[in-house]
Design a protein around this motif. Structure first.
Motif, PDB file in Angstrom:
ATOM      1  N   TYR A   1       0.846  -1.188   0.000  1.00  0.00           N
ATOM      2  CA  TYR A   1       0.000   0.000   0.000  1.00  0.00           C
ATOM      3  C   TYR A   1       0.883   1.240   0.000  1.00  0.00           C
ATOM      4  O   TYR A   1       2.082   1.165   0.266  1.00  0.00           O
ATOM      5  CB  TYR A   1      -0.954   0.003   1.200  1.00  0.00           C
ATOM      6  CG  TYR A   1      -0.301   0.287   2.542  1.00  0.00           C
ATOM      7  CD1 TYR A   1      -0.454   1.522   3.163  1.00  0.00           C
ATOM      8  CD2 TYR A   1       0.468  -0.675   3.186  1.00  0.00           C
ATOM      9  CE1 TYR A   1       0.141   1.788   4.399  1.00  0.00           C
ATOM     10  CE2 TYR A   1       1.070  -0.422   4.410  1.00  0.00           C
ATOM     11  CZ  TYR A   1       0.889   0.812   5.013  1.00  0.00           C
ATOM     12  OH  TYR A   1       1.485   1.075   6.222  1.00  0.00           O
TER      13      TYR A   1
ATOM     14  N   ALA B   1      -5.936   3.208   1.300  1.00  0.00           N
ATOM     15  CA  ALA B   1      -5.085   2.381   2.161  1.00  0.00           C
ATOM     16  C   ALA B   1      -4.131   3.307   2.903  1.00  0.00           C
ATOM     17  O   ALA B   1      -3.419   4.092   2.274  1.00  0.00           O
ATOM     18  CB  ALA B   1      -4.307   1.367   1.328  1.00  0.00           C
ATOM     19  N   TYR B   2      -4.130   3.221   4.219  1.00  0.00           N
ATOM     20  CA  TYR B   2      -3.286   4.117   5.009  1.00  0.00           C
ATOM     21  C   TYR B   2      -3.129   3.564   6.426  1.00  0.00           C
ATOM     22  O   TYR B   2      -3.874   2.668   6.841  1.00  0.00           O
ATOM     23  CB  TYR B   2      -3.889   5.528   5.069  1.00  0.00           C
ATOM     24  CG  TYR B   2      -5.257   5.601   5.711  1.00  0.00           C
ATOM     25  CD1 TYR B   2      -5.409   5.952   7.054  1.00  0.00           C
ATOM     26  CD2 TYR B   2      -6.400   5.302   4.981  1.00  0.00           C
ATOM     27  CE1 TYR B   2      -6.662   6.006   7.643  1.00  0.00           C
ATOM     28  CE2 TYR B   2      -7.660   5.351   5.554  1.00  0.00           C
ATOM     29  CZ  TYR B   2      -7.783   5.706   6.894  1.00  0.00           C
ATOM     30  OH  TYR B   2      -9.027   5.745   7.482  1.00  0.00           O
TER      31      TYR B   2
ATOM     32  N   SER C   1      -9.676  -0.202   0.434  1.00  0.00           N
ATOM     33  CA  SER C   1      -9.058  -1.338  -0.239  1.00  0.00           C
ATOM     34  C   SER C   1      -8.620  -2.413   0.755  1.00  0.00           C
ATOM     35  O   SER C   1      -8.807  -3.612   0.523  1.00  0.00           O
ATOM     36  CB  SER C   1      -7.862  -0.859  -1.065  1.00  0.00           C
ATOM     37  OG  SER C   1      -7.366  -1.881  -1.882  1.00  0.00           O
ATOM     38  N   VAL C   2      -8.050  -1.986   1.859  1.00  0.00           N
ATOM     39  CA  VAL C   2      -7.540  -2.926   2.871  1.00  0.00           C
ATOM     40  C   VAL C   2      -8.675  -3.692   3.540  1.00  0.00           C
ATOM     41  O   VAL C   2      -8.612  -4.914   3.708  1.00  0.00           O
ATOM     42  CB  VAL C   2      -6.703  -2.182   3.921  1.00  0.00           C
ATOM     43  CG1 VAL C   2      -6.277  -3.123   5.049  1.00  0.00           C
ATOM     44  CG2 VAL C   2      -5.486  -1.549   3.280  1.00  0.00           C
TER      45      VAL C   2
ATOM     46  N   GLY D   1       0.652  -5.315   6.205  1.00  0.00           N
ATOM     47  CA  GLY D   1       0.865  -4.223   5.266  1.00  0.00           C
ATOM     48  C   GLY D   1       2.336  -3.938   5.024  1.00  0.00           C
ATOM     49  O   GLY D   1       3.149  -3.967   5.945  1.00  0.00           O
TER      50      GLY D   1
ATOM     51  N   ALA E   1      -2.942  -3.469  -2.667  1.00  0.00           N
ATOM     52  CA  ALA E   1      -4.243  -3.039  -2.142  1.00  0.00           C
ATOM     53  C   ALA E   1      -4.148  -1.546  -1.870  1.00  0.00           C
ATOM     54  O   ALA E   1      -3.962  -1.111  -0.736  1.00  0.00           O
ATOM     55  CB  ALA E   1      -4.598  -3.811  -0.875  1.00  0.00           C
ATOM     56  N   ALA E   2      -4.241  -0.760  -2.929  1.00  0.00           N
ATOM     57  CA  ALA E   2      -4.012   0.682  -2.810  1.00  0.00           C
ATOM     58  C   ALA E   2      -4.991   1.493  -3.649  1.00  0.00           C
ATOM     59  O   ALA E   2      -4.740   2.656  -3.938  1.00  0.00           O
ATOM     60  CB  ALA E   2      -2.571   1.002  -3.234  1.00  0.00           C
TER      61      ALA E   2
ATOM     62  N   TYR F   1      -7.588  -4.398  -7.194  1.00  0.00           N
ATOM     63  CA  TYR F   1      -6.429  -5.085  -6.624  1.00  0.00           C
ATOM     64  C   TYR F   1      -5.557  -5.612  -7.757  1.00  0.00           C
ATOM     65  O   TYR F   1      -6.062  -5.961  -8.827  1.00  0.00           O
ATOM     66  CB  TYR F   1      -6.870  -6.250  -5.734  1.00  0.00           C
ATOM     67  CG  TYR F   1      -7.723  -5.802  -4.578  1.00  0.00           C
ATOM     68  CD1 TYR F   1      -7.146  -5.387  -3.374  1.00  0.00           C
ATOM     69  CD2 TYR F   1      -9.105  -5.740  -4.686  1.00  0.00           C
ATOM     70  CE1 TYR F   1      -7.920  -4.942  -2.322  1.00  0.00           C
ATOM     71  CE2 TYR F   1      -9.896  -5.296  -3.639  1.00  0.00           C
ATOM     72  CZ  TYR F   1      -9.292  -4.891  -2.449  1.00  0.00           C
ATOM     73  OH  TYR F   1     -10.066  -4.437  -1.412  1.00  0.00           O
TER      74      TYR F   1
END
Length: 304
Positions: free
Chosen positions: A57, A64-65, A77-78, A95, A116-117, A251
């Motif tokens: 990510y 995603a963060y 996304s995550v 991650g 996954a971003a 993805y």
């Protein structure tokens, strides 16, 4: 919309970046059951045996963060990936933080097994990775200084003003948009991540930061009255090849992991658009408007 002073915003976002660095884990392949890697196992088989998998990510909310309060990776996304992978028998997600421009090289180098971003599906990227079907579709937006001093409401506006500078994140689709609407390269300023781009607009290194509307909405949602930034309103999406741009995020898997991508996609199709899905992504700013509405990776890879 709640607003904080820009300094506090940058501090909070920067702390998120620093916290994210501790979540990257090692770059070794996930071990199979019993602790020994299964050399002949597929990526999916190895992940099921280990009960975990690594995702790459780029620390861009809301996709995603790192949530520094919870000390875990999250985002649209995550969280979707967590549910889909759990249904596939993979209960743990680790991650691996990297710059957006390093996501595809990192996937190829096996630093992680899924991107996954919220990465847009484009024909060019389809030559490098295997995409799932998209989980969302969204337009563009600009982050500018208060009052939008150079009156920039579209990519075309930037191109018409030789003094205007467009800020983009390295490897992001916005660089392609700039090239296709013929913004001179000398007017494009490339930043490593969203926090740097935001800081660049504040410091005057760029006049706008171009990103998805969801990214800009998320940044503005973290600001308070007194901020020196705003979302450019109104805004017109760029027209590329005669069509208004709408990006679709998905993805990405290695091309030799097509079976893994297919299995993931089968579970994903059962989830997207359900009430459970809508409830899951609502806190990240996603609504009915962002549903992909039948658009597939095959459509997007073919340039449709």
């Amino acid at each position: 919309m709640t607003l904080i002073r820009s300094g506090r915003l940058l501090l909070a976002l920067s702390l998120g970046i620093l916290a994210a660095c501790s979540d990257s884990g090692s770059d070794k392949p996930a071990p199979a059951a019993g602790g020994a890697p299964a050399a002949s196992a597929t990526t999916l088989e190895a992940a099921k045996a280990a009960g975990k998998i690594r995702i790459g990510y780029a620390n861009e909310a809301p996709f995603a963060y790192m949530d520094s309060k919870e000390a875990k990776v999250t985002g649209e996304s995550v969280e979707i990936a967590r549910i889909v992978l759990k249904r596939m028998g993979i209960n743990e997600v680790e991650g691996v933080l990297t710059e957006f421009g390093s996501l595809i090289p990192g996937l190829a180098a096996k630093r992680f097994d899924i991107i996954a971003a919220g990465m847009y599906v484009t024909p060019g990227r389809c030559q490098q990775v295997a995409f799932s079907d998209p989980t969302y579709g969204v337009g563009e937006a600009f982050l500018v200084k208060q009052g939008n001093p150079k009156n920039l409401h579209s990519y075309e506006d930037v191109g018409k003003n030789p003094d205007a500078r467009l800020g983009v994140v390295v490897g992001a689709i916005q660089s392609d948009y700039a090239e296709k609407v013929k913004i001179p390269p000398g007017q494009v300023v490339v930043f490593p991540d969203a926090v740097s781009a935001l800081s660049g607009v504040q410091a005057g290194r760029a006049d706008v930061y171009a990103a998805t509307a969801l990214t800009i909405n998320d940044l503005m949602g973290k600001t308070q009255q007194g901020s020196d930034l705003e979302k450019a309103e109104p805004f017109t999406d760029p027209v590329i090849d005669g069509k208004d741009v709408r990006g679709y995020g998905a993805y990405a898997f290695r091309t030799d992991d097509q079976a893994f991508a297919d299995a993931f996609n089968a579970e994903l199709a059962k989830f997207i658009g359900t009430d459970e899905h809508k409830k899951l992504v609502e806190p990240f700013g996603f609504t009915e408007r962002e549903l992909p509405k039948g658009v597939t990776a095959a459509n997007l890879c073919a340039g449709q």
